[in-house]
Structure formats: C-alpha cells, structure tokens
Design a protein around this motif. Structure first.
Motif, PDB file in Angstrom:
ATOM      1  N   THR A 137      44.448  47.749 105.745  1.00  0.00           N
ATOM      2  CA  THR A 137      46.352  46.758 105.614  1.00  0.00           C
ATOM      3  C   THR A 137      46.786  47.094 107.056  1.00  0.00           C
ATOM      4  OG1 THR A 137      46.227  49.048 105.238  1.00  0.00           O
ATOM      5  CG2 THR A 137      46.079  47.510 103.387  1.00  0.00           C
ATOM      6  N   SER A 152      45.778  37.429 106.838  1.00  0.00           N
ATOM      7  CA  SER A 152      45.273  37.601 105.719  1.00  0.00           C
ATOM      8  C   SER A 152      44.761  37.084 104.208  1.00  0.00           C
ATOM      9  CB  SER A 152      47.038  37.113 104.863  1.00  0.00           C
ATOM     10  OG  SER A 152      47.637  38.304 106.216  1.00  0.00           O
ATOM     11  N   GLN A 194      58.203  51.384  92.538  1.00  0.00           N
ATOM     12  CA  GLN A 194      56.792  50.316  92.375  1.00  0.00           C
ATOM     13  C   GLN A 194      55.759  50.617  91.096  1.00  0.00           C
ATOM     14  OE1 GLN A 194      54.724  49.965  95.963  1.00  0.00           O
ATOM     15  NE2 GLN A 194      56.620  48.856  96.833  1.00  0.00           N
ATOM     16  N   ASP A 254      52.372  38.345  99.870  1.00  0.00           N
ATOM     17  CA  ASP A 254      51.302  39.423  99.600  1.00  0.00           C
ATOM     18  C   ASP A 254      50.942  38.749  98.418  1.00  0.00           C
ATOM     19  OD1 ASP A 254      50.842  40.759 101.792  1.00  0.00           O
ATOM     20  OD2 ASP A 254      52.034  42.384 100.609  1.00  0.00           O
ATOM     21  N   SER A 285      49.705  44.297 102.447  1.00  0.00           N
ATOM     22  CA  SER A 285      50.618  45.910 102.098  1.00  0.00           C
ATOM     23  C   SER A 285      49.617  46.639 101.214  1.00  0.00           C
ATOM     24  CB  SER A 285      51.989  45.511 101.432  1.00  0.00           C
ATOM     25  OG  SER A 285      51.918  44.804  99.574  1.00  0.00           O
ATOM     26  N   THR A 342      50.245  48.261  98.538  1.00  0.00           N
ATOM     27  CA  THR A 342      50.712  47.652  97.101  1.00  0.00           C
ATOM     28  C   THR A 342      49.410  46.202  96.972  1.00  0.00           C
ATOM     29  OG1 THR A 342      53.254  48.450  97.333  1.00  0.00           O
ATOM     30  CG2 THR A 342      52.587  46.910  95.231  1.00  0.00           C
ATOM     31  N   LEU A 348      56.103  42.466  94.588  1.00  0.00           N
ATOM     32  CA  LEU A 348      55.429  42.008  96.260  1.00  0.00           C
ATOM     33  C   LEU A 348      56.379  41.047  96.976  1.00  0.00           C
ATOM     34  CD1 LEU A 348      51.740  41.118  94.578  1.00  0.00           C
ATOM     35  CD2 LEU A 348      52.717  42.911  95.519  1.00  0.00           C
ATOM     36  N   THR A 349      56.091  40.399  98.583  1.00  0.00           N
ATOM     37  CA  THR A 349      56.314  39.556  99.177  1.00  0.00           C
ATOM     38  C   THR A 349      55.714  38.657  98.426  1.00  0.00           C
ATOM     39  OG1 THR A 349      54.324  39.771 100.777  1.00  0.00           O
ATOM     40  CG2 THR A 349      56.806  41.338 101.343  1.00  0.00           C
TER      41      THR A 349
END
Length: 276
Positions: free
Chosen positions: A190, A270, A156, A238, A196, A198, A234-235
């Motif tokens: 988080t 979120s 990452q 995110d 996340s 990240t 990232l998803t």
C-alpha cells in the motif's frame, strides 16, 4: 462530534434572493460560509457534495469531459479544473441549458444557480478537491435511524458487507482472518503502490466473486460489477485496480476486457500491485 451548520441557501432560495444574478448568488454563499468558525480547517482539503443539484452538476461535468468511468459516486476534480467550467455554466443561457443531459427542465434551469453556489463554497473553503456523492441526505438519515450507532465506528465495514453479498458462495471473513490478511500482506504494497488499504483488503475478500457467473463471461462480468457497484468504498483509481485484480483472478485479459481510457486512470505502480 463534527460541527454542523445549516443555511437557507439551496438553489431555489438563492434564486428567490438574487433573481437571475448568479454572481450575487456566489457572493451570498461565500459570505455565509466564510463566517463559519471552522471554515479555515477546510483549506486545502476535499469538499464532499451531497444533494440533487450537486449530483446533476457532477453528471453534467462527467459527460462534458468524456470521463471514461460512468460512475458519479466518488467522482472528483480539482478546483483548478472545475472553476472555469462552473463559471461557464453560471453564465449559460436557456439555449445552452436545454442541451444539458438533464431530463427535468426544472433541474436544468437551476444549474446556473447550483454552479454559482458551488463557486461560492469553493472560494470560501479554499478546498483543493471536489468529490461528488451519488447518495443524498435521505439515505444517510435512513441508515442513521435503522442501523446501530456502533456501525459509525467503521462505516467502510458497512459498505464492504453490502459488497460481500455478491459472494453467493457464502464466504464471510471474521476480524481474526482480516487481521491475518493484513499481517501477511507485503508491507510496501500500500505504501509504494498508491493503492489504499481498503482496496487491498477488497481484492482479497472478493477474490471468489464471480464463481457462479457464466464461465464464458465471468471475467468480463466481474469487471462490470466492480466498476459500477456504487456501494464500494473506493476512489475511482482503486476501483480500477480491484477490477483488474479480480478480472485476472478469473482468467481474464484485462488489456482487452477493460477499456484503455479506464485503465489510464490507474498509475503503472498501482497496476503492478493489482496484478501481484
């Protein structure tokens, strides 16, 4: 080291073995994968797809479902959502295949075989989620041969370095500063937000992205970069959170500058964290 296995089960080889019998193709793949001694560990996990036929499948499903974010990399669907669609594609005739949003006729004609192969993989692995990659084996081999082996200790970090090149202000964050940022973050940011670690780190690291964009388009352009830069680790959820955070940082109005259906990818908890 992760176990590795290779089978002569690409779509062209399947078509050679089974002709146009896509049900037989699914069986061939299912039996081959079921014999792997580690396949039981995949049950309930995510199945990551790398390769041209998988990319074509993912792009087609993304467009068929009017998915709001036009980004294949990281696109994921549950097996319950995907299997009925794959069954329909497996049985598609030439007329239906010609309507697929795929330019190459050879790739279009191979879609029933690709769908059949994925059905076999999903059934054998009992994976809960399927995740599509926009990259291929070629890119992975290039990275493996060009970069230091040490980079794989934190892949990452490699992606983040690529994204940080957007920061023309020359800002770079060493590990001490990263540790300090993590230390001062609210402990529940988080855990309770759905973001996340990240995503939270990238929001902090990329806070200055867009400083040299045109002032009248800065907040919109930073959203475009975040939503469409493939290398972000990232998803999609995110990704939207980071876009909202950076848009707000640049004085934007995310409600007006990010499409509503894209915002809907992010849970309200979120969203609150992204604005914090």
């Amino acid at each position: 080291e992760l176990p590795r296995n290779s089978f002569p089960l690409g779509v062209l080889r399947l078509m050679e073995q089974a002709g146009s019998d896509t049900r037989a193709m699914s069986g061939i793949v299912r039996r081959a994968a079921s014999n792997l001694d580690w396949i039981d560990k995949a049950r309930g996990q995510s199945l990551y797809l790398v390769g041209g036929s998988w990319r074509a499948l993912g792009q087609t499903h993304l467009r068929d479902t009017d998915y709001p974010l036009p980004m294949l990399h990281g696109y994921q669907q549950s097996r319950q959502e995907l299997l009925p669609w794959l069954e329909k594609l497996r049985k598609a005739d030439d007329e239906a295949l010609d309507k697929l949003p795929i330019r190459k006729k050879r790739r279009r004609s191979a879609m029933p075989a690709a769908a059949a192969a994925l059905i076999g993989l999903i059934e054998a692995s009992e994976a809960e989620t399927v995740v599509f990659s926009a990259y291929g084996i070629r890119q992975a081999m290039m990275v493996e041969h060009v970069l230091s082996p040490n980079i794989w200790r934190n892949p990452q970090r490699l992606m983040q370095q690529a994204v940080l090149s957007m920061d023309h202000n020359g800002n770079r964050y060493d590990e001490d500063l990263r540790a300090a940022m993590r230390y001062f973050l609210p402990s529940d940011l988080t855990h309770n937000s759905g973001l996340s670690a990240t995503a939270v780190e990238l929001i902090l690291e990329l806070a200055d992205v867009g400083w040299d964009y045109h002032p009248e388009r800065r907040s919109q352009d930073v959203v475009f970069d975040v939503l469409h830069t493939q290398d972000l680790p990232l998803t999609h959820q995110d990704r939207v959170a980071v876009a909202i955070a950076l848009n707000t940082r640049q004085g934007g109005d995310y409600d007006k500058e990010i499409k509503e259906d894209v915002l809907d990818l992010l849970p309200k908890s979120s969203l609150k964290a992204a604005l914090a």
